[in-house]
Design an enzyme around this catalytic site. Structure first.
Site, PDB file in Angstrom:
ATOM      1  N   GLY A 151       0.558  -1.503   0.178  1.00 17.79           N
ATOM      2  CA  GLY A 151      -0.307  -0.168  -0.262  1.00 17.79           C
ATOM      3  C   GLY A 151       0.865   1.040   0.012  1.00 17.79           C
ATOM      4  CB  CYS A 152       4.609   2.184   0.411  1.00 15.46           C
ATOM      5  SG  CYS A 152       5.484   3.470   0.573  1.00 15.46           S
ATOM      6  CB  ILE A 153       1.474   4.285  -4.393  1.00 10.78           C
ATOM      7  CG1 ILE A 153       0.882   4.551  -3.232  1.00 10.78           C
ATOM      8  CG2 ILE A 153       0.935   3.342  -4.522  1.00 10.78           C
ATOM      9  CD1 ILE A 153      -0.436   5.405  -4.256  1.00 10.78           C
TER      10      ILE A 153
END
Lengths: 99, 111, 133
Positions: B109-111
């Site tokens: 969930g790290c973009i």
């Protein structure tokens, strides 16, 4: 004959077909998502229970553990580990995988 | 996969330098990975790295930076659970750098 | 991904849509359950109104007491407990799916809201985006 089923009975009809087409005295091994059918309270459990009159039903222990289902296995279903899986394959002259 | 040697033992990392096997991790490897990231480990860095390992153990993922910040605030207090503080410790992104040093995979969930 | 985020920020500042992730698969036999969970976690970065629902075999994803050592895969059932920290707090199961598998809420690793099928249908009908696995 050893019948091996790996699909969930509440999603596909592989188990139903395997049980319908297995002859008396055959063995049925439930692995992967098919193990849910051998657990108490599932709508699929009734079919497995009926089938136990004519067939030997096995379920793979590591797959039951991985699904949190080990404590819910139906009476009469034999739980085997990977070594037991190999034994079943060698004991039967033919295996059928119901994909 | 590339191998690195730390304290006489060799370990596998991926093409971006993340440790392949979580269980290989130890303090020496953390120091090595920190050096690769040009981070000098202090007690404050260790707090975050250890927190990340605990988080991973509990949830089986590395948290996104937003989630990390919030969780650090809850555990270590608001003076540490904020972006400024965490970016000072890990200038190239706390989730990315601290996760790497902690031996975890890249954050989910790290973009 | 960063372009997509820019677009969303420029075009849709303050617009919050109702996103629903529908999970219908058992956890380990296929990759769908894990993929669905990861997409939901990633979606949290966009600050949308996210619901996760579990119907059919999807309810098996939430079973507690899992031990995946024997099959040598990650136990991602623990990750459902991280959803709250990602502000995904609306988790629903369908009662009929639970009943058909002999499951109760006590068997689940997270708190969920149990809906009957008509309630679930209505919840689905009011979404802007539904992504199903």
């Amino acid at each position: 004959m050893l019948h091996i089923v790996n699909k969930s009975a509440t999603e596909r009809n592989s188990l139903e077909s395997a049980l319908r087409l297995a002859t008396k005295g055959s063995a049925v091994l439930l692995i992967e998502d098919a193990v849910y059918a051998a657990t108490q309270g599932s709508v699929a459990a009734a079919k497995v229970q009926t089938a136990m009159a004519d067939l030997q039903i096995y379920a793979l222990g590591p797959d039951l553990d991985a699904r949190g289902m080990s404590a819910r296995v139906l009476d009469g279903v034999k739980v085997v580990d990977y070594g037991g899986f190999v034994d079943l394959v060698t004991e039967h002259n033919c295996c059928q995988s119901w994909l | 996969m590339p191998m690195v040697e730390v304290a006489g033992k060799s370990f596998e990392v991926d093409e971006e330098g993340y440790l392949t096997n979580l269980n290989d991790w130890n303090q020496d490897i953390a120091e090595y990975l920190a050096k690769e990231e040009k981070v000098e480990m202090t007690e404050n860095h260790w707090d975050v790295v250890n927190f990340l390992r605990e988080y991973y153990d509990e949830y089986q993922i590395a948290p996104a930076v937003r989630v990390l910040t919030k969780a650090v605030a809850k555990k270590l207090g608001p003076e540490k659970g904020n972006n400024k503080y965490l970016y000072e410790l890990f200038p190239y992104g706390p989730a990315k750098q601290a996760c790497k040093i902690a031996g975890l995979p890249k954050p989910t969930g790290c973009i | 991904m960063s372009d997509m985020m820019d677009d969303m920020e420029e075009g849709g500042e303050g617009v919050v849509k109702k996103f629903m992730f529908v999970n219908r698969k058992a956890p380990h036999g296929t990759i769908y359950a894990l993929e669905g969970l990861e997409v939901a976690l990633i979606s949290a970065a966009f600050d949308q109104d996210v619901s996760m629902v579990f119907v059919d075999d999807g309810v098996y994803e939430l079973i507690k007491g899992v031990n995946t050592k024997g099959i040598e895969v990650k136990d991602f059932s623990k990750t459902y407990r991280a959803l709250e920290g990602y502000d995904i707090e609306k988790l629903y199961v369908e009662k009929a799916s639970m009943d058909a598998r002999g499951l109760t809420q006590d068997d689940l690793i997270v708190d969920v809201i149990a809906l009957d099928s008509a309630e679930m249908a209505n919840l689905m009908a009011e979404q802007d985006v539904v992504i199903s696995y």
